[in-house]
Enzyme design. Sequence first.
Site, PDB file in Angstrom:
ATOM      1  N   ASP A 132      -7.926  -5.192  -0.045  1.00  0.00           N
ATOM      2  CA  ASP A 132      -8.443  -6.040  -1.122  1.00  0.00           C
ATOM      3  C   ASP A 132      -8.149  -7.517  -0.913  1.00  0.00           C
ATOM      4  O   ASP A 132      -8.643  -8.349  -1.661  1.00  0.00           O
ATOM      5  CB  ASP A 132      -7.839  -5.596  -2.467  1.00  0.00           C
ATOM      6  N   HIS A 160       0.857  -1.196   0.000  1.00  0.00           N
ATOM      7  CA  HIS A 160       0.000   0.000   0.000  1.00  0.00           C
ATOM      8  C   HIS A 160       0.885   1.236   0.000  1.00  0.00           C
ATOM      9  O   HIS A 160       1.943   1.242   0.628  1.00  0.00           O
ATOM     10  CB  HIS A 160      -0.891   0.010   1.253  1.00  0.00           C
TER      11      HIS A 160
HETATM   12  C1  LIG Z   1      -0.331  -0.741  -3.923  1.00  0.00           C
HETATM   13  C2  LIG Z   1       1.031  -0.581  -4.595  1.00  0.00           C
HETATM   14  C3  LIG Z   1       0.835   0.057  -5.979  1.00  0.00           C
HETATM   15  C4  LIG Z   1       1.879   0.345  -3.706  1.00  0.00           C
HETATM   16  O1  LIG Z   1       3.078   0.526  -4.321  1.00  0.00           O
HETATM   17  P1  LIG Z   1       4.238   1.480  -3.775  1.00  0.00           P
HETATM   18  O2  LIG Z   1       3.860   2.172  -2.523  1.00  0.00           O
HETATM   19  O3  LIG Z   1       4.654   2.325  -4.905  1.00  0.00           O
HETATM   20  O4  LIG Z   1       5.352   0.476  -3.338  1.00  0.00           O
HETATM   21  P2  LIG Z   1       6.545   0.045  -4.248  1.00  0.00           P
HETATM   22  O5  LIG Z   1       5.998  -0.457  -5.548  1.00  0.00           O
HETATM   23  O6  LIG Z   1       7.542   1.140  -4.277  1.00  0.00           O
HETATM   24  O7  LIG Z   1       7.125  -1.181  -3.426  1.00  0.00           O
HETATM   25  C5  LIG Z   1       8.240  -1.154  -2.541  1.00  0.00           C
HETATM   26  C6  LIG Z   1       8.889  -2.523  -2.589  1.00  0.00           C
HETATM   27  O8  LIG Z   1       7.949  -3.536  -2.185  1.00  0.00           O
HETATM   28  C7  LIG Z   1       7.681  -4.440  -3.264  1.00  0.00           C
HETATM   29  N1  LIG Z   1       6.245  -4.669  -3.352  1.00  0.00           N
HETATM   30  C8  LIG Z   1       5.242  -3.757  -3.196  1.00  0.00           C
HETATM   31  N2  LIG Z   1       4.045  -4.323  -3.339  1.00  0.00           N
HETATM   32  C9  LIG Z   1       4.296  -5.633  -3.593  1.00  0.00           C
HETATM   33  C10 LIG Z   1       3.458  -6.725  -3.843  1.00  0.00           C
HETATM   34  N3  LIG Z   1       2.129  -6.576  -3.874  1.00  0.00           N
HETATM   35  N4  LIG Z   1       4.014  -7.907  -4.075  1.00  0.00           N
HETATM   36  C11 LIG Z   1       5.361  -8.051  -4.056  1.00  0.00           C
HETATM   37  N5  LIG Z   1       6.216  -7.048  -3.826  1.00  0.00           N
HETATM   38  C12 LIG Z   1       5.682  -5.855  -3.596  1.00  0.00           C
HETATM   39  C13 LIG Z   1       8.135  -3.696  -4.534  1.00  0.00           C
HETATM   40  O9  LIG Z   1       8.504  -4.596  -5.547  1.00  0.00           O
HETATM   41  C14 LIG Z   1       9.320  -2.906  -4.021  1.00  0.00           C
HETATM   42  O10 LIG Z   1      10.411  -3.782  -3.888  1.00  0.00           O
HETATM   43  P3  LIG Z   1      11.906  -3.269  -4.238  1.00  0.00           P
HETATM   44  O11 LIG Z   1      12.183  -2.230  -3.177  1.00  0.00           O
HETATM   45  O12 LIG Z   1      12.735  -4.471  -4.120  1.00  0.00           O
HETATM   46  O13 LIG Z   1      11.845  -2.691  -5.612  1.00  0.00           O
HETATM   47  C15 LIG Z   1       1.719  -1.955  -4.733  1.00  0.00           C
HETATM   48  O14 LIG Z   1       1.972  -2.478  -3.465  1.00  0.00           O
HETATM   49  C16 LIG Z   1       0.929  -2.936  -5.582  1.00  0.00           C
HETATM   50  O15 LIG Z   1       0.977  -2.878  -6.816  1.00  0.00           O
HETATM   51  N6  LIG Z   1       0.190  -3.889  -4.926  1.00  0.00           N
HETATM   52  C17 LIG Z   1      -0.603  -4.879  -5.640  1.00  0.00           C
HETATM   53  C18 LIG Z   1      -1.927  -4.296  -6.124  1.00  0.00           C
HETATM   54  C19 LIG Z   1      -2.915  -4.058  -5.017  1.00  0.00           C
HETATM   55  O16 LIG Z   1      -3.144  -4.903  -4.160  1.00  0.00           O
HETATM   56  N7  LIG Z   1      -3.542  -2.868  -5.077  1.00  0.00           N
HETATM   57  C20 LIG Z   1      -4.540  -2.459  -4.120  1.00  0.00           C
HETATM   58  C21 LIG Z   1      -4.028  -1.385  -3.221  1.00  0.00           C
HETATM   59  S1  LIG Z   1      -5.197  -1.017  -1.937  1.00  0.00           S
END
Ligand SMILES: CC(C)(COP(=O)(O)OP(=O)(O)OC[C@H]1O[C@@H](n2cnc3c(N)ncnc32)[C@H](O)[C@@H]1OP(=O)(O)O)[C@@H](O)C(=O)NCCC(=O)NCCS
Length: 377
Positions: free
Chosen positions: A314, A260
Amino acid sequence: MPHDFMPGLAGVPAARSAISDVDGQRGILEYRGIRVEDLCKKSSFLETTWLLLFGRLPSKAELDRFSNDLTHHRRIKYRIVDLIKCLPEQGHPMDALQAAVAALGMFYPGRNVKDVENNYWSAVRLIAKLPTIVAAYARLRRGDDHIPPRDDLSFCENFLYMVSDQVPDRLSAQTLDVCLILHAEHTMNASTFAGMVTASTLADPYTVVASSIGALKGPLHGGANEEVVEMLKEIGTPERVRPYLERKLKDKQKIMGFGHRVYKVKDPRATILQGLCERLFKECGTSPLYEVAVEVERISAELLAGKSVHPNVDFYSGILYDKMGIEVEFFTPIFAIARVAGWLAHWFEQLRENKLYRPDQIYEGEHNRPYVPIENR
Ligand SMILES: CC(C)(COP(=O)(O)OP(=O)(O)OC[C@H]1O[C@@H](n2cnc3c(N)ncnc32)[C@H](O)[C@@H]1OP(=O)(O)O)[C@@H](O)C(=O)NCCC(=O)NCCS
């Protein structure tokens, strides 16, 4: 004055608001200052909606009036039913919902948004009619008749009844009510912001909510719960979780329902939803999806240790809806049925001190190019 460009406006305040607050480090979500855990234990979706809209808990008389007003506005006009009948049955329910909500605006006068009394009735109509529209499309697209709402049923009982033609058991209706509380509001998210941009033009509330529905539809916002259930079905059994997750992470793919932007600990809504799963499955028999989900959470904690990536709202919601017999494509419309409360609370708040959203851009194109006649290009 030049400003730094923040992609996605990340971290840029878009409004002052007193509606909700998130502490992502401690995993705290409050609506109007009240912890969401307390609302889930002690309140109802309708009372929480009133709290979000008007800023305080209602008296018994206020809640009774609101509840009656909502009950009496559940029906949709037969021409809206006809419109829904004409939509393609393979369409996405969020598109049907957006089209029907935009059409509602043609039947009800909502243009003078300075009329506070009229705005109240617009909010009542939207909150009351969204479940009826969603249920109508769920039935009509599979060739079943539309079931009109029943006034003797609660908000959630009536929704499940309109979808399935059966009055649900008390626990399922109560579980859905808590799910709606948890999805009702979440600070400055994409769909709320989309609605606020539209609202800032002083558009009518039906257009505002139709804008929000469009933004909620995308897989980076409301659509993730559908993908969680697809993933759990694909994994199938708890023993297949580890190889599945290891393969995903090796391929640099995200695990749906995890991570998140704001929460760096387990999303408090995921904790509550997991509790609801435990309660529902104890009474109604377990769900194979839930057993897989618990294993996904356990193995992810090991594989993603140190990354602050935990289950979000979710992760467990779809498992509950699936157990209630709701089709996967209707998970996001249920999110909209709840979130309309937050959208309208922000609309009310914004109208008090509205300013047209008109951000700036950093122009990176050329200047002073000659116009070349078409025969010379
Ligand atoms: C929600 C989301 C977009 C937030 O992303 P964010 O705050 O930008 O976090 P980041 O993408 O920078 O992630 C930081 C690290 O955690 C990892 N990470 C984040 N979410 C992850 C996930 N769902 N599964 C695996 N790894 C994850 C990233 O790969 C990154 O790793 P790194 O540092 O080795 O590159 C992301 O977690 C995601 O795409 N989740 C899946 C979709 C989802 O459930 N969405 C509903 C949100 S309520």
